[in-house]
Scaffold this motif. Structure first.
Motif, short mmCIF file in Angstrom:
data_model
loop_
_atom_site.label_atom_id
_atom_site.label_comp_id
_atom_site.label_asym_id
_atom_site.label_seq_id
_atom_site.Cartn_x
_atom_site.Cartn_y
_atom_site.Cartn_z
N ARG A 166 -1.53 -4.69 1.27
CA ARG A 166 -1.22 -4.49 2.69
C ARG A 166 -2.45 -5.07 3.50
NH1 ARG A 166 3.11 -1.28 3.53
NH2 ARG A 166 4.30 -1.25 1.55
N ALA A 167 -2.10 -5.73 4.37
CA ALA A 167 -2.85 -6.41 5.34
C ALA A 167 -3.99 -5.35 6.01
CB ALA A 167 -2.18 -7.30 6.43
N ALA A 171 -10.55 -2.91 2.76
CA ALA A 171 -11.46 -4.05 2.07
C ALA A 171 -10.74 -5.70 2.55
CB ALA A 171 -11.16 -4.09 0.59
N ARG A 172 -9.39 -5.62 2.60
CA ARG A 172 -8.70 -6.77 3.09
C ARG A 172 -9.17 -7.10 4.61
NH1 ARG A 172 -4.18 -9.63 0.65
NH2 ARG A 172 -3.91 -8.66 -1.45
N ARG A 173 -9.35 -6.13 5.38
CA ARG A 173 -9.53 -6.22 6.89
C ARG A 173 -11.21 -6.97 6.87
NH1 ARG A 173 -8.80 -1.01 9.97
NH2 ARG A 173 -9.53 -2.53 11.54
N ARG A 203 -8.38 -8.76 -7.52
CA ARG A 203 -7.24 -9.31 -7.51
C ARG A 203 -6.20 -8.64 -6.79
NH1 ARG A 203 -6.85 -13.56 -11.09
NH2 ARG A 203 -4.83 -13.64 -11.35
N SER A 204 -6.31 -7.33 -6.73
CA SER A 204 -5.40 -6.63 -5.83
C SER A 204 -5.61 -6.98 -4.32
CB SER A 204 -5.49 -5.14 -6.31
OG SER A 204 -6.73 -4.37 -5.71
N TRP A 205 -6.74 -7.32 -4.10
CA TRP A 205 -6.97 -7.48 -2.80
C TRP A 205 -7.05 -9.17 -2.42
CZ3 TRP A 205 -12.31 -4.70 -2.97
CH2 TRP A 205 -12.21 -3.41 -2.90
#
Length: 232
Positions: A166-167, A171-173, A203-205
């Motif tokens: 999810r965006a 961690a992605r943020r 990889r999941s991120w």
């Protein structure tokens, strides 16, 4: 070449932020309206942590707090706690001396995570011994100042295992903000090829092995090279 990713190395003891909120007793008089979509649990861009950068002076002022955060997330007994904390702070101090170093923290309002890195210079010491392990496309981006090394991501264990795609995943943020703040064309990080768990989490991120596209690794090396496109 010392850059590598800091992720929780052992299953951490759940903290208050990792535990689900207590659920109220069901009210039998209330029924959801037909067709109403089920609401997802977890953080969202509107309910999650506030992300903002620290200056170099602020990083130094909060150095002990950052070390405590990493040690808490890593888990383990007192000896492991101190070892993890010391290793993290050594790594952070070394990277903080690099030109263009940047560190973001997440707060809600307490400190819950951080990520940091620096722009890669194709002629700089970070590439010593590394340029023989990737094709020239990465090096060209570095020479143009368009490659950003994400050297550390420190987030609670729940961020590693829940809603990774999810965006609004923390961690992605953090990683997306690091690249955006520096106008990077590509992010890069290194992982121990024997640490399947770390590689799987990355990889999941949205990270991909350099060999997944035209940035194919030329030679086997001591690190797994992963790249990240802006906005991922």
């Amino acid at each position: 070449m010392t850059a590598h990713l800091f992720l929780p190395t052992t299953p951490a003891t759940p903290t208050a932020s990792d535990l689900p909120a207590p659920r109220p007793a069901p009210d039998k008089r209330r029924r959801p309206a037909p067709g109403r979509p089920k609401r997802e649990r977890g953080s969202s861009p509107y309910q999650g942590e506030r992300i903002h950068p620290l200056t170099r002076g602020q990083v130094e002022d909060r150095r002990q707090e950052l070390g405590d955060l990493y040690a808490e997330i890593s888990g383990g007994g007192p000896w492991a706690w101190n070892q993890a904390r010391a290793a993290f702070l050594r790594h952070l101090a070394a990277d903080a001396r690099r030109p263009g170093f940047s560190l973001l923290i997440a707060e809600s309002p307490r400190l819950t995570g951080c990520a940091y890195g620096f722009p890669a210079d194709g002629a700089g010491p970070w590439w010593a011994g590394f340029d023989g392990h990737v094709r020239g496309s990465l090096l060209r981006r570095a020479a143009l100042g368009r490659l950003f090394v994400v050297s550390g991501i420190v987030v609670p264990s729940r961020v590693c295992r829940e809603y990774q795609d999810r965006a609004w995943n923390l961690a992605r943020r953090l990683q997306r903000r690091l690249l955006a703040d520096h106008g990077a064309a590509l992010g890069v990080t290194l992982a121990d090829p024997r640490d399947d768990r770390a590689v799987e989490t990355l990889r999941s991120w949205g990270w991909r092995s350099a060999g997944d596209d035209t940035l194919t690794a030329a030679l086997p090396g001591p690190f797994r090279v992963l790249v990240l496109a802006p906005g991922t």
